[in-house]
Design a protein around this motif. Sequence first.
Motif, PDB file in Angstrom:
ATOM      1  N   VAL A   1     -21.018 -23.888   4.575  1.00 50.64           N
ATOM      2  CA  VAL A   1     -20.523 -23.165   3.389  1.00 50.64           C
ATOM      3  C   VAL A   1     -21.057 -21.739   3.380  1.00 50.64           C
ATOM      4  O   VAL A   1     -20.305 -20.787   3.171  1.00 50.64           O
ATOM      5  CB  VAL A   1     -20.897 -23.921   2.091  1.00 50.64           C
ATOM      6  CG1 VAL A   1     -20.622 -23.054   0.859  1.00 50.64           C
ATOM      7  CG2 VAL A   1     -20.138 -25.234   2.001  1.00 50.64           C
ATOM      8  N   ASN A   2     -22.350 -21.581   3.615  1.00 51.35           N
ATOM      9  CA  ASN A   2     -22.933 -20.240   3.628  1.00 51.35           C
ATOM     10  C   ASN A   2     -22.341 -19.376   4.741  1.00 51.35           C
ATOM     11  O   ASN A   2     -22.084 -18.188   4.545  1.00 51.35           O
ATOM     12  CB  ASN A   2     -24.454 -20.320   3.762  1.00 51.35           C
ATOM     13  CG  ASN A   2     -25.123 -20.746   2.472  1.00 51.35           C
ATOM     14  OD1 ASN A   2     -24.596 -20.560   1.383  1.00 51.35           O
ATOM     15  ND2 ASN A   2     -26.290 -21.348   2.595  1.00 51.35           N
TER      16      ASN A   2
ATOM     17  N   VAL B   1     -27.137 -23.145  -1.412  1.00 49.35           N
ATOM     18  CA  VAL B   1     -25.931 -22.327  -1.273  1.00 49.35           C
ATOM     19  C   VAL B   1     -26.276 -20.963  -1.845  1.00 49.35           C
ATOM     20  O   VAL B   1     -26.908 -20.854  -2.900  1.00 49.35           O
ATOM     21  CB  VAL B   1     -24.730 -22.949  -2.036  1.00 49.35           C
ATOM     22  CG1 VAL B   1     -23.550 -22.003  -2.064  1.00 49.35           C
ATOM     23  CG2 VAL B   1     -24.332 -24.269  -1.408  1.00 49.35           C
TER      24      VAL B   1
ATOM     25  N   PHE C   1     -13.614 -24.559  -0.644  1.00 56.18           N
ATOM     26  CA  PHE C   1     -13.984 -25.480   0.426  1.00 56.18           C
ATOM     27  C   PHE C   1     -13.657 -26.903   0.002  1.00 56.18           C
ATOM     28  O   PHE C   1     -13.789 -27.251  -1.170  1.00 56.18           O
ATOM     29  CB  PHE C   1     -15.491 -25.413   0.724  1.00 56.18           C
ATOM     30  CG  PHE C   1     -15.922 -24.113   1.312  1.00 56.18           C
ATOM     31  CD1 PHE C   1     -15.858 -23.904   2.673  1.00 56.18           C
ATOM     32  CD2 PHE C   1     -16.382 -23.089   0.501  1.00 56.18           C
ATOM     33  CE1 PHE C   1     -16.242 -22.698   3.225  1.00 56.18           C
ATOM     34  CE2 PHE C   1     -16.775 -21.879   1.036  1.00 56.18           C
ATOM     35  CZ  PHE C   1     -16.706 -21.677   2.401  1.00 56.18           C
TER      36      PHE C   1
ATOM     37  N   THR D   1     -22.319 -17.044  -3.592  1.00 52.85           N
ATOM     38  CA  THR D   1     -21.314 -18.006  -3.151  1.00 52.85           C
ATOM     39  C   THR D   1     -21.065 -19.037  -4.237  1.00 52.85           C
ATOM     40  O   THR D   1     -19.927 -19.376  -4.533  1.00 52.85           O
ATOM     41  CB  THR D   1     -21.763 -18.694  -1.848  1.00 52.85           C
ATOM     42  OG1 THR D   1     -21.921 -17.705  -0.838  1.00 52.85           O
ATOM     43  CG2 THR D   1     -20.761 -19.734  -1.395  1.00 52.85           C
TER      44      THR D   1
ATOM     45  N   ILE E   1     -15.007 -30.595   0.648  1.00 50.99           N
ATOM     46  CA  ILE E   1     -16.117 -31.354   1.199  1.00 50.99           C
ATOM     47  C   ILE E   1     -15.638 -32.795   1.389  1.00 50.99           C
ATOM     48  O   ILE E   1     -15.214 -33.440   0.430  1.00 50.99           O
ATOM     49  CB  ILE E   1     -17.342 -31.334   0.262  1.00 50.99           C
ATOM     50  CG1 ILE E   1     -17.733 -29.907  -0.141  1.00 50.99           C
ATOM     51  CG2 ILE E   1     -18.507 -32.101   0.891  1.00 50.99           C
ATOM     52  CD1 ILE E   1     -18.206 -29.043   0.987  1.00 50.99           C
TER      53      ILE E   1
ATOM     54  N   ILE F   1     -15.138 -29.301   5.204  1.00 50.40           N
ATOM     55  CA  ILE F   1     -16.494 -29.435   5.724  1.00 50.40           C
ATOM     56  C   ILE F   1     -16.756 -30.918   5.966  1.00 50.40           C
ATOM     57  O   ILE F   1     -16.738 -31.721   5.039  1.00 50.40           O
ATOM     58  CB  ILE F   1     -17.538 -28.854   4.739  1.00 50.40           C
ATOM     59  CG1 ILE F   1     -17.180 -27.429   4.308  1.00 50.40           C
ATOM     60  CG2 ILE F   1     -18.934 -28.948   5.335  1.00 50.40           C
ATOM     61  CD1 ILE F   1     -17.182 -26.403   5.418  1.00 50.40           C
TER      62      ILE F   1
ATOM     63  N   SER G   1     -18.511 -18.633   3.761  1.00 49.01           N
ATOM     64  CA  SER G   1     -18.214 -18.090   2.428  1.00 49.01           C
ATOM     65  C   SER G   1     -17.754 -16.634   2.406  1.00 49.01           C
ATOM     66  O   SER G   1     -17.000 -16.269   1.501  1.00 49.01           O
ATOM     67  CB  SER G   1     -19.393 -18.294   1.485  1.00 49.01           C
ATOM     68  OG  SER G   1     -20.520 -17.579   1.922  1.00 49.01           O
TER      69      SER G   1
ATOM     70  N   PHE H   1     -15.004 -25.795  -5.119  1.00 46.37           N
ATOM     71  CA  PHE H   1     -15.188 -26.931  -4.219  1.00 46.37           C
ATOM     72  C   PHE H   1     -14.236 -28.052  -4.602  1.00 46.37           C
ATOM     73  O   PHE H   1     -14.089 -28.389  -5.778  1.00 46.37           O
ATOM     74  CB  PHE H   1     -16.633 -27.441  -4.279  1.00 46.37           C
ATOM     75  CG  PHE H   1     -17.626 -26.474  -3.703  1.00 46.37           C
ATOM     76  CD1 PHE H   1     -17.974 -26.537  -2.371  1.00 46.37           C
ATOM     77  CD2 PHE H   1     -18.200 -25.499  -4.504  1.00 46.37           C
ATOM     78  CE1 PHE H   1     -18.883 -25.643  -1.824  1.00 46.37           C
ATOM     79  CE2 PHE H   1     -19.115 -24.597  -3.970  1.00 46.37           C
ATOM     80  CZ  PHE H   1     -19.453 -24.672  -2.637  1.00 46.37           C
TER      81      PHE H   1
ATOM     82  N   THR I   1     -17.156 -19.509  -5.652  1.00 44.58           N
ATOM     83  CA  THR I   1     -16.532 -20.500  -4.786  1.00 44.58           C
ATOM     84  C   THR I   1     -16.099 -21.733  -5.563  1.00 44.58           C
ATOM     85  O   THR I   1     -16.772 -22.169  -6.488  1.00 44.58           O
ATOM     86  CB  THR I   1     -17.517 -20.901  -3.664  1.00 44.58           C
ATOM     87  OG1 THR I   1     -17.917 -19.724  -2.973  1.00 44.58           O
ATOM     88  CG2 THR I   1     -16.890 -21.862  -2.678  1.00 44.58           C
TER      89      THR I   1
END
Length: 131
Positions: free
Chosen positions: A19-20, A56, A29, A60, A31, A7, A23, A66, A64
């Motif tokens: 992200v949303n 978020v 993800f 998620t 960043i 991202i 997802s 990160f 999720t």
Amino acid sequence: MQLVPTILEQTPQAVIDQVNKLSPYFSTFQIDVVDGIFAPNKTPSVKDLLPVIDLVLPETKQQTIFDFHLMTADYEKEIDHIKALSNKITVRNILVHSDLSPNYHLLAMECPKFTFGAVLNSEDNVYEVMK
């Protein structure tokens, strides 16, 4: 094989929106955080993400992972903000450019919750960096 989208957005809201949106298809993800000093682009800092991370989607956030790729001259400040952010999301890897000469061993000792990785540029000599 795991695919991890990166991202790279200009605003905190755009990061959250990506992200949303993605997802349902990805569970991890990366960043990218760019300060405009170490690298020419500029993205939101981790501090900029702190107030909007609650946007978020709740499911998620729970499912999720990160990773953060720090392209910032003051990577230590960003790591401090990641520590605060990790109370709200799961952070796995923090990637710091070897050009900044970080002490990866010390970082790992100070932040055992995270895994730290070295980022090399295409012009870097791997042998020299590994010394």
